[in-house]
Scaffold this motif. Structure first.
Motif, PDB file in Angstrom:
ATOM      1  N   GLY A   1      21.306 -36.708  13.144  1.00  0.00           N
ATOM      2  CA  GLY A   1      21.848 -37.227  15.254  1.00  0.00           C
ATOM      3  C   GLY A   1      20.453 -37.530  15.882  1.00  0.00           C
ATOM      4  O   GLY A   1      20.443 -38.055  16.310  1.00  0.00           O
ATOM      5  N   ARG A   2      19.342 -36.892  15.401  1.00  0.00           N
ATOM      6  CA  ARG A   2      17.735 -36.796  16.230  1.00  0.00           C
ATOM      7  C   ARG A   2      18.528 -38.781  15.238  1.00  0.00           C
ATOM      8  O   ARG A   2      17.012 -38.965  16.414  1.00  0.00           O
ATOM      9  CB  ARG A   2      17.416 -36.018  15.142  1.00  0.00           C
ATOM     10  CG  ARG A   2      16.930 -34.746  16.815  1.00  0.00           C
ATOM     11  CD  ARG A   2      16.076 -33.975  16.144  1.00  0.00           C
ATOM     12  NE  ARG A   2      16.150 -32.173  16.664  1.00  0.00           N
ATOM     13  CZ  ARG A   2      15.638 -31.097  16.348  1.00  0.00           C
ATOM     14  NH1 ARG A   2      14.741 -31.728  15.153  1.00  0.00           N
ATOM     15  NH2 ARG A   2      15.903 -30.211  16.510  1.00  0.00           N
ATOM     16  N   LEU A   3      17.883 -38.690  14.141  1.00  0.00           N
ATOM     17  CA  LEU A   3      17.620 -39.390  14.630  1.00  0.00           C
ATOM     18  C   LEU A   3      18.293 -41.490  14.556  1.00  0.00           C
ATOM     19  O   LEU A   3      17.820 -42.001  14.661  1.00  0.00           O
ATOM     20  CB  LEU A   3      18.133 -39.868  12.235  1.00  0.00           C
ATOM     21  CG  LEU A   3      16.703 -38.619  11.358  1.00  0.00           C
ATOM     22  CD1 LEU A   3      17.747 -38.920  10.070  1.00  0.00           C
ATOM     23  CD2 LEU A   3      15.096 -39.755  11.267  1.00  0.00           C
ATOM     24  N   ALA A   4      19.700 -40.889  14.661  1.00  0.00           N
ATOM     25  CA  ALA A   4      20.300 -41.454  15.439  1.00  0.00           C
ATOM     26  C   ALA A   4      19.823 -41.589  16.783  1.00  0.00           C
ATOM     27  O   ALA A   4      20.078 -43.105  17.325  1.00  0.00           O
ATOM     28  CB  ALA A   4      21.798 -41.304  14.951  1.00  0.00           C
ATOM     29  N   ALA A   5      19.330 -40.685  17.617  1.00  0.00           N
ATOM     30  CA  ALA A   5      19.283 -41.198  18.565  1.00  0.00           C
ATOM     31  C   ALA A   5      17.959 -41.603  18.686  1.00  0.00           C
ATOM     32  O   ALA A   5      17.585 -42.612  20.358  1.00  0.00           O
ATOM     33  CB  ALA A   5      18.828 -39.770  19.488  1.00  0.00           C
ATOM     34  N   GLU A   6      16.737 -41.530  17.958  1.00  0.00           N
ATOM     35  CA  GLU A   6      15.580 -42.333  17.502  1.00  0.00           C
ATOM     36  C   GLU A   6      15.674 -43.695  17.766  1.00  0.00           C
ATOM     37  O   GLU A   6      15.350 -44.505  18.193  1.00  0.00           O
ATOM     38  CB  GLU A   6      14.773 -41.459  17.383  1.00  0.00           C
ATOM     39  CG  GLU A   6      13.131 -42.213  16.860  1.00  0.00           C
ATOM     40  CD  GLU A   6      12.781 -43.411  16.091  1.00  0.00           C
ATOM     41  OE1 GLU A   6      12.133 -44.516  15.968  1.00  0.00           O
ATOM     42  OE2 GLU A   6      14.047 -43.878  14.923  1.00  0.00           O
ATOM     43  N   TRP A   7      16.992 -44.137  16.388  1.00  0.00           N
ATOM     44  CA  TRP A   7      17.480 -45.935  16.431  1.00  0.00           C
ATOM     45  C   TRP A   7      17.591 -46.301  17.397  1.00  0.00           C
ATOM     46  O   TRP A   7      17.967 -47.601  17.835  1.00  0.00           O
ATOM     47  CB  TRP A   7      18.593 -45.246  14.960  1.00  0.00           C
ATOM     48  CG  TRP A   7      18.435 -46.895  14.900  1.00  0.00           C
ATOM     49  CD1 TRP A   7      19.246 -48.207  14.978  1.00  0.00           C
ATOM     50  CD2 TRP A   7      18.266 -47.305  13.517  1.00  0.00           C
ATOM     51  NE1 TRP A   7      19.568 -48.900  14.691  1.00  0.00           N
ATOM     52  CE2 TRP A   7      18.210 -48.556  13.094  1.00  0.00           C
ATOM     53  CE3 TRP A   7      17.390 -47.138  12.441  1.00  0.00           C
ATOM     54  CZ2 TRP A   7      18.144 -49.649  12.042  1.00  0.00           C
ATOM     55  CZ3 TRP A   7      17.155 -47.548  11.303  1.00  0.00           C
ATOM     56  CH2 TRP A   7      16.837 -49.313  11.750  1.00  0.00           C
ATOM     57  N   ARG A   8      18.898 -45.081  18.372  1.00  0.00           N
ATOM     58  CA  ARG A   8      19.635 -45.957  19.834  1.00  0.00           C
ATOM     59  C   ARG A   8      18.310 -46.789  20.060  1.00  0.00           C
ATOM     60  O   ARG A   8      18.180 -47.689  21.147  1.00  0.00           O
ATOM     61  CB  ARG A   8      20.517 -45.760  20.037  1.00  0.00           C
ATOM     62  CG  ARG A   8      21.898 -44.960  19.448  1.00  0.00           C
ATOM     63  CD  ARG A   8      22.930 -44.678  20.115  1.00  0.00           C
ATOM     64  NE  ARG A   8      22.577 -43.360  20.441  1.00  0.00           N
ATOM     65  CZ  ARG A   8      22.895 -42.129  19.544  1.00  0.00           C
ATOM     66  NH1 ARG A   8      22.930 -42.277  18.382  1.00  0.00           N
ATOM     67  NH2 ARG A   8      22.411 -40.457  20.005  1.00  0.00           N
ATOM     68  N   ALA A   9      17.390 -45.389  20.371  1.00  0.00           N
ATOM     69  CA  ALA A   9      16.067 -45.311  21.849  1.00  0.00           C
ATOM     70  C   ALA A   9      15.607 -46.818  21.140  1.00  0.00           C
ATOM     71  O   ALA A   9      14.479 -47.689  22.033  1.00  0.00           O
ATOM     72  CB  ALA A   9      15.589 -44.326  21.894  1.00  0.00           C
ATOM     73  N   THR A  10      14.957 -47.008  19.676  1.00  0.00           N
ATOM     74  CA  THR A  10      14.049 -47.620  19.081  1.00  0.00           C
ATOM     75  C   THR A  10      14.746 -49.182  20.144  1.00  0.00           C
ATOM     76  O   THR A  10      14.336 -50.312  20.159  1.00  0.00           O
ATOM     77  CB  THR A  10      13.658 -47.907  17.847  1.00  0.00           C
ATOM     78  OG1 THR A  10      13.198 -46.760  17.514  1.00  0.00           O
ATOM     79  CG2 THR A  10      12.887 -48.943  17.222  1.00  0.00           C
ATOM     80  N   GLU A  11      16.432 -49.151  19.245  1.00  0.00           N
ATOM     81  CA  GLU A  11      16.807 -50.563  19.585  1.00  0.00           C
ATOM     82  C   GLU A  11      16.688 -51.069  21.660  1.00  0.00           C
ATOM     83  O   GLU A  11      16.589 -52.468  21.488  1.00  0.00           O
ATOM     84  CB  GLU A  11      18.542 -50.389  19.032  1.00  0.00           C
ATOM     85  CG  GLU A  11      18.428 -50.728  17.411  1.00  0.00           C
ATOM     86  CD  GLU A  11      18.114 -51.871  16.900  1.00  0.00           C
ATOM     87  OE1 GLU A  11      18.437 -52.649  17.640  1.00  0.00           O
ATOM     88  OE2 GLU A  11      17.822 -51.679  16.034  1.00  0.00           O
TER      89      GLU A  11
END
Length: 135
Positions: free
Chosen positions: A80-90
């Protein structure tokens, strides 16, 4: 970002595969490779490294010739944290591109086209052909 959240031993280059497995569940290396648009060989090597770091495991597949790649508990705990970081990066990248007169995605596409016309290796070799020090 990962260190701030005590996510140790994770390479950013592995996150896409981990997120794909999180979203779709266990897959063969071939299925995972196709889903991230990489070769089977490249993904096989990458999965070996990710497995050695404890983020994925391989289990027997539907037949004796295949193996399924699946997340370990360690990976599931941070997915979940990795997905959040991916969205924030995008989103941050989109913001950055909005500030630039020449979007980064266009730069990448232009570089790919230029390298398709002449490889970076060939460009360097041409320069070295005229350099007496290299001879």
């Amino acid at each position: 970002m990962y260190a701030e959240r005590q996510i140790e031993g994770l390479k950013p280059s592995w996150v896409m595969e981990l997120l794909r497995l999180h979203a779709r569940g266990p897959m063969t290396i071939r299925e995972l490779a196709e889903s991230v648009q990489r070769t089977h060989s490249a993904l096989s090597q990458k999965v070996a490294a990710i497995r050695a770091a404890g983020w994925v495991e391989t289990v027997p597949g539907d037949d004796a010739r295949t193996k399924q790649v699946r997340l370990t508990d360690k990976a599931r705990r941070v997915a979940g944290r990795l997905a959040a970081e991916w969205r924030a990066t995008e989103a941050a990248l989109a913001d950055l591109e909005a500030e630039l007169p020449y979007p980064l995605t266009r730069v990448v596409a232009d570089i790919e086209q230029a390298l398709a016309r002449k490889s970076f290796h060939d460009r360097i070799a041409e320069k070295l052909a005229h350099d007496q020090t290299w001879q």
